[in-house]
Design an enzyme around this catalytic site. Structure first.
Site, PDB file in Angstrom:
ATOM      1  N   ALA A  37       0.850  -1.197   0.000  1.00  0.00           N
ATOM      2  CA  ALA A  37       0.000   0.000   0.000  1.00  0.00           C
ATOM      3  C   ALA A  37       0.884   1.244   0.000  1.00  0.00           C
ATOM      4  CB  ALA A  37      -0.918   0.011   1.218  1.00  0.00           C
ATOM      5  N   VAL A  38       0.453   2.231  -0.755  1.00  0.00           N
ATOM      6  CA  VAL A  38       1.142   3.519  -0.816  1.00  0.00           C
ATOM      7  C   VAL A  38       0.152   4.588  -0.350  1.00  0.00           C
ATOM      8  CG1 VAL A  38       2.192   5.207  -2.398  1.00  0.00           C
ATOM      9  CG2 VAL A  38       2.715   2.763  -2.647  1.00  0.00           C
ATOM     10  N   GLU A  65      -2.259 -12.311  -4.888  1.00  0.00           N
ATOM     11  CA  GLU A  65      -3.666 -12.257  -5.278  1.00  0.00           C
ATOM     12  C   GLU A  65      -4.059 -10.797  -5.438  1.00  0.00           C
ATOM     13  OE1 GLU A  65      -4.498 -14.064  -1.791  1.00  0.00           O
ATOM     14  OE2 GLU A  65      -4.121 -16.076  -2.574  1.00  0.00           O
ATOM     15  N   ASN A 119      -9.346  -3.983  -9.018  1.00  0.00           N
ATOM     16  CA  ASN A 119      -8.239  -3.116  -8.588  1.00  0.00           C
ATOM     17  C   ASN A 119      -7.299  -2.848  -9.786  1.00  0.00           C
ATOM     18  OD1 ASN A 119      -6.139  -1.815  -7.317  1.00  0.00           O
ATOM     19  ND2 ASN A 119      -6.064  -3.205  -5.569  1.00  0.00           N
ATOM     20  N   TYR A 177       1.349  -4.920 -11.392  1.00  0.00           N
ATOM     21  CA  TYR A 177       1.887  -6.288 -11.447  1.00  0.00           C
ATOM     22  C   TYR A 177       2.170  -6.721 -12.887  1.00  0.00           C
ATOM     23  CZ  TYR A 177       0.046  -6.251  -6.680  1.00  0.00           C
ATOM     24  OH  TYR A 177      -0.230  -5.923  -5.381  1.00  0.00           O
TER      25      TYR A 177
HETATM   26  C1  LIG Z   1      -1.484  -0.320  -6.064  1.00  0.00           C
HETATM   27  C2  LIG Z   1      -0.609   0.763  -5.417  1.00  0.00           C
HETATM   28  C3  LIG Z   1       0.277   0.104  -4.343  1.00  0.00           C
HETATM   29  C4  LIG Z   1       0.294   1.371  -6.520  1.00  0.00           C
HETATM   30  O1  LIG Z   1       1.224   2.244  -5.893  1.00  0.00           O
HETATM   31  P1  LIG Z   1       1.801   3.527  -6.641  1.00  0.00           P
HETATM   32  O2  LIG Z   1       2.993   3.987  -5.882  1.00  0.00           O
HETATM   33  O3  LIG Z   1       0.736   4.512  -6.868  1.00  0.00           O
HETATM   34  O4  LIG Z   1       2.261   2.891  -8.055  1.00  0.00           O
HETATM   35  P2  LIG Z   1       3.387   3.470  -9.016  1.00  0.00           P
HETATM   36  O5  LIG Z   1       3.347   4.947  -9.051  1.00  0.00           O
HETATM   37  O6  LIG Z   1       4.697   2.829  -8.704  1.00  0.00           O
HETATM   38  O7  LIG Z   1       2.845   2.953 -10.429  1.00  0.00           O
HETATM   39  C5  LIG Z   1       3.462   1.877 -11.111  1.00  0.00           C
HETATM   40  C6  LIG Z   1       2.569   1.432 -12.236  1.00  0.00           C
HETATM   41  O8  LIG Z   1       1.334   0.921 -11.727  1.00  0.00           O
HETATM   42  C7  LIG Z   1       0.246   1.318 -12.576  1.00  0.00           C
HETATM   43  N1  LIG Z   1      -0.666   2.195 -11.823  1.00  0.00           N
HETATM   44  C8  LIG Z   1      -0.461   2.756 -10.617  1.00  0.00           C
HETATM   45  N2  LIG Z   1      -1.543   3.474 -10.246  1.00  0.00           N
HETATM   46  C9  LIG Z   1      -2.446   3.356 -11.247  1.00  0.00           C
HETATM   47  C10 LIG Z   1      -3.767   3.844 -11.436  1.00  0.00           C
HETATM   48  N3  LIG Z   1      -4.381   4.618 -10.511  1.00  0.00           N
HETATM   49  N4  LIG Z   1      -4.415   3.494 -12.568  1.00  0.00           N
HETATM   50  C11 LIG Z   1      -3.810   2.721 -13.493  1.00  0.00           C
HETATM   51  N5  LIG Z   1      -2.560   2.224 -13.366  1.00  0.00           N
HETATM   52  C12 LIG Z   1      -1.882   2.543 -12.266  1.00  0.00           C
HETATM   53  C13 LIG Z   1       0.871   2.013 -13.754  1.00  0.00           C
HETATM   54  O9  LIG Z   1       1.165   1.041 -14.752  1.00  0.00           O
HETATM   55  C14 LIG Z   1       2.135   2.571 -13.173  1.00  0.00           C
HETATM   56  O10 LIG Z   1       3.135   2.767 -14.108  1.00  0.00           O
HETATM   57  P3  LIG Z   1       3.162   4.159 -14.969  1.00  0.00           P
HETATM   58  O11 LIG Z   1       3.080   5.263 -13.954  1.00  0.00           O
HETATM   59  O12 LIG Z   1       4.446   4.106 -15.687  1.00  0.00           O
HETATM   60  O13 LIG Z   1       1.975   4.114 -15.841  1.00  0.00           O
HETATM   61  C15 LIG Z   1      -1.470   1.915  -4.809  1.00  0.00           C
HETATM   62  O14 LIG Z   1      -2.422   2.339  -5.782  1.00  0.00           O
HETATM   63  C16 LIG Z   1      -2.216   1.544  -3.528  1.00  0.00           C
HETATM   64  O15 LIG Z   1      -1.660   1.656  -2.420  1.00  0.00           O
HETATM   65  N6  LIG Z   1      -3.475   1.084  -3.651  1.00  0.00           N
HETATM   66  C17 LIG Z   1      -4.266   0.706  -2.476  1.00  0.00           C
HETATM   67  C18 LIG Z   1      -3.801  -0.616  -1.874  1.00  0.00           C
HETATM   68  C19 LIG Z   1      -3.837  -1.737  -2.914  1.00  0.00           C
HETATM   69  O16 LIG Z   1      -4.777  -1.864  -3.680  1.00  0.00           O
HETATM   70  N7  LIG Z   1      -2.776  -2.585  -2.905  1.00  0.00           N
HETATM   71  C20 LIG Z   1      -2.667  -3.733  -3.815  1.00  0.00           C
HETATM   72  C21 LIG Z   1      -3.379  -4.924  -3.277  1.00  0.00           C
HETATM   73  S1  LIG Z   1      -3.267  -6.330  -4.355  1.00  0.00           S
END
Ligand SMILES: CC(C)(COP(=O)(O)OP(=O)(O)OC[C@H]1O[C@@H](n2cnc3c(N)ncnc32)[C@H](O)[C@@H]1OP(=O)(O)O)[C@@H](O)C(=O)NCCC(=O)NCCS
Length: 158
Positions: free
Chosen positions: A80-81, A113, A118, A125
């Protein structure tokens, strides 16, 4: 000492007990069902469940990822971020740090998973080379009572 650089002046390192509060808050922000501070404090101390934090020089935590060692497989338990830090490459940096760290372990494959609804996590991934290896219908509880399907994904390490 384990340390990886991350975007925007952040770095990644193994979590310490002092990070348990921040990790608990971040997890609650990202998921419908959170875990308690005590649970995270115990995971931090357990070498089978390493947690990595992305933080700044004052140790303000912007994100974390937790894995569980299962022999040749390692499972991504959660990532999570913080909302303020999303879409800046922090999630990608956390995943790359754990891939790097796992090169030193007997693990051969990382599995996870992800809920089909999402999109952000699915893209993250896929970008890292994970492929679908299975599906679990009705896996994630949702507030409206209609559970979401989980996709099981895997990626070879090394
Ligand atoms: C999923 C999560 C961890 C991604 O973290 P993040 O730091 O925002 O991701 P990044 O900035 O490193 O993004 C990496 C890639 O992920 C994808 N991505 C990230 N956020 C996205 C969004 N809102 N919509 C579409 N693609 C997305 C993109 O491909 C991105 O690459 P790009 O920027 O070159 O297009 C974050 O959205 C989060 O904390 N979500 C809530 C918790 C969660 O769902 N965890 C996963 C459980 S399986």
């Amino acid at each position: 000492m384990k340390l990886w650089l991350a975007p925007a002046g952040l770095h990644i390192e193994p979590a310490r007990t002092q990070d348990a509060d921040a990790i608990t808050k971040l997890h609650a922000q990202g998921f419908y069902r959170g875990w308690s501070r005590e649970e995270f404090a115990a995971y931090i101390l357990d070498e089978r469940t390493p947690i990595y934090v992305a933080c700044d020089a004052r140790r303000r935590v912007a994100g974390f990822a937790m894995i569980r060692h299962l022999g040749e497989d390692v499972e991504l338990i959660t990532i999570a971020v913080d909302k303020k830090w999303r879409k800046k490459g922090v999630g990608l940096a956390l995943m790359r740090a754990l891939f790097d760290d796992l090169l030193m372990s007997p693990a051969k494959r990382l599995i996870l998973e992800v809920a089909t609804d999402n999109a952000a996590a699915m893209r993250l991934y896929e970008k890292l080379g994970f492929k679908k290896v299975g599906e679990r219908k009705g896996y994630y509880p949702r507030p409206d009572g209609t559970p979401a399907t989980a996709i099981v994904m895997a990626r070879d390490l090394g």
